[in-house]
Write a protein that holds these residues in place. Sequence first.
Motif, short mmCIF file in Angstrom:
data_model
loop_
_atom_site.label_atom_id
_atom_site.label_comp_id
_atom_site.label_asym_id
_atom_site.label_seq_id
_atom_site.Cartn_x
_atom_site.Cartn_y
_atom_site.Cartn_z
N PRO A 114 1.04 -1.20 -0.45
CA PRO A 114 0.01 0.17 0.54
C PRO A 114 0.83 1.41 -0.33
CG PRO A 114 -0.30 -1.23 1.56
CD PRO A 114 0.51 -2.09 1.08
N PHE A 115 2.14 1.75 0.80
CA PHE A 115 2.54 2.83 0.91
C PHE A 115 2.89 2.46 -0.48
CE2 PHE A 115 7.22 4.24 1.41
CZ PHE A 115 6.97 5.86 1.45
N GLY A 116 4.02 1.09 -1.64
CA GLY A 116 4.15 1.82 -2.95
C GLY A 116 3.44 2.29 -3.70
N LYS A 117 1.95 1.61 -3.80
CA LYS A 117 1.03 2.13 -4.15
C LYS A 117 0.72 4.23 -4.06
CE LYS A 117 -1.54 -1.96 -5.07
NZ LYS A 117 -2.24 -2.72 -4.65
N PHE A 294 3.47 7.91 7.17
CA PHE A 294 2.89 6.50 6.70
C PHE A 294 1.96 5.78 8.17
CE2 PHE A 294 1.76 2.34 5.22
CZ PHE A 294 0.74 2.56 3.95
N LEU A 295 3.04 5.10 8.70
CA LEU A 295 2.45 4.44 9.51
C LEU A 295 1.67 5.00 11.06
CD1 LEU A 295 6.01 2.63 10.67
CD2 LEU A 295 4.26 1.86 8.73
N ARG A 296 1.98 6.62 11.40
CA ARG A 296 0.93 6.99 12.13
C ARG A 296 -0.31 7.51 11.46
NH1 ARG A 296 5.79 10.65 12.48
NH2 ARG A 296 6.95 10.58 14.05
N GLU A 297 -0.65 7.43 10.30
CA GLU A 297 -1.77 8.23 10.20
C GLU A 297 -2.73 6.40 9.72
OE1 GLU A 297 -0.41 10.57 7.26
OE2 GLU A 297 0.28 12.13 9.17
N ARG A 298 -2.18 4.89 9.03
CA ARG A 298 -2.89 4.43 9.11
C ARG A 298 -3.32 3.52 9.79
NH1 ARG A 298 -1.30 7.60 5.86
NH2 ARG A 298 -1.24 8.30 3.79
N ASP A 299 -4.53 3.03 9.34
CA ASP A 299 -4.60 1.25 10.24
C ASP A 299 -4.05 0.28 9.96
OD1 ASP A 299 -6.12 -0.62 11.86
OD2 ASP A 299 -7.99 -0.52 11.03
#
Length: 304
Positions: A114-117, A294-299
Amino acid sequence: MPLNFHQLHIFHTVADRGSFSAAAQALYMTQPAVTMQVQSLEEYFGTKLFMRSTKKIELTEAGKVLLPYAKRSIDLIRDTDQAMTSFTQQQKGRLLLGASLTIGESILPRWLGPFGKEYPNIGISMKVMNTTHLIEEIETHQLNFAIIEAPIQHHDMHIEAVMEDELVLVVPADHPLTKLGTPLSLENVLKYPFILREQGSGTRQVMEDKLIENGYDPQQLQIVMELGSTGAIKSAVEAGLGISFLSVSSVKHEAALGLISVLSIDNVTFKRKFYAVYLKSALLPMSAVTFMNFLRERDLRQWL
């Protein structure tokens, strides 16, 4: 009208060039437009900023007070532009990421998709090793960022929890413990041979800490094998060589296929957190900052 940067920029240019016409030429504006913006600024402050004559202009006392603040605002905008330009360039760079073994093998690949997308211009390089070696690489600046499985004590290391995980008891599909019904007593479980990660791994540390909390000495375990990866332990458990504690996220596939069994223990949970770690004294590259956000803001659980 409210104060704005455009007016301060024009005021500073007039003061620097010494005339409205020279400022207009430098700013690619008409002289009346420059005059109008300065007049608007004077109306805003309720005072004259320039003393005008046919030959030259000079700053009033009010203008002299305003000038350094106008310069600071210009410098701030320039620095902001440079920082954001650097940010966008870094987003096209490479993320050098370290991960402890369980996270690197079973967790991070599901997050990196998902991060890469979302950030397709950031390339990713990942080193996977146990927690002790990751910390050594961060200390020696070979890595600047890693995600590990257990908290550490380090005076110069920033540690931030990013997700909660749980270790579960995994046994061969036909193991005697599967016939007893759950939840099992921890005392009964500890009678059987164990396959564990090596000393220095986050998974091993969390398991031993939890055993101590529940009044058991980890030294009393029957350890028949120590292996350097979660995948190797799963294969050894599946082959009937022993039982183990592994991340619930790492055994979902094997449990669903019936290759191993996941059993619960009465009144004992092996919950833990995953932690992002980096040196306080080091400046993270923007690619790492982007990934941290990204790690902080996503479930993160939605991808496990």
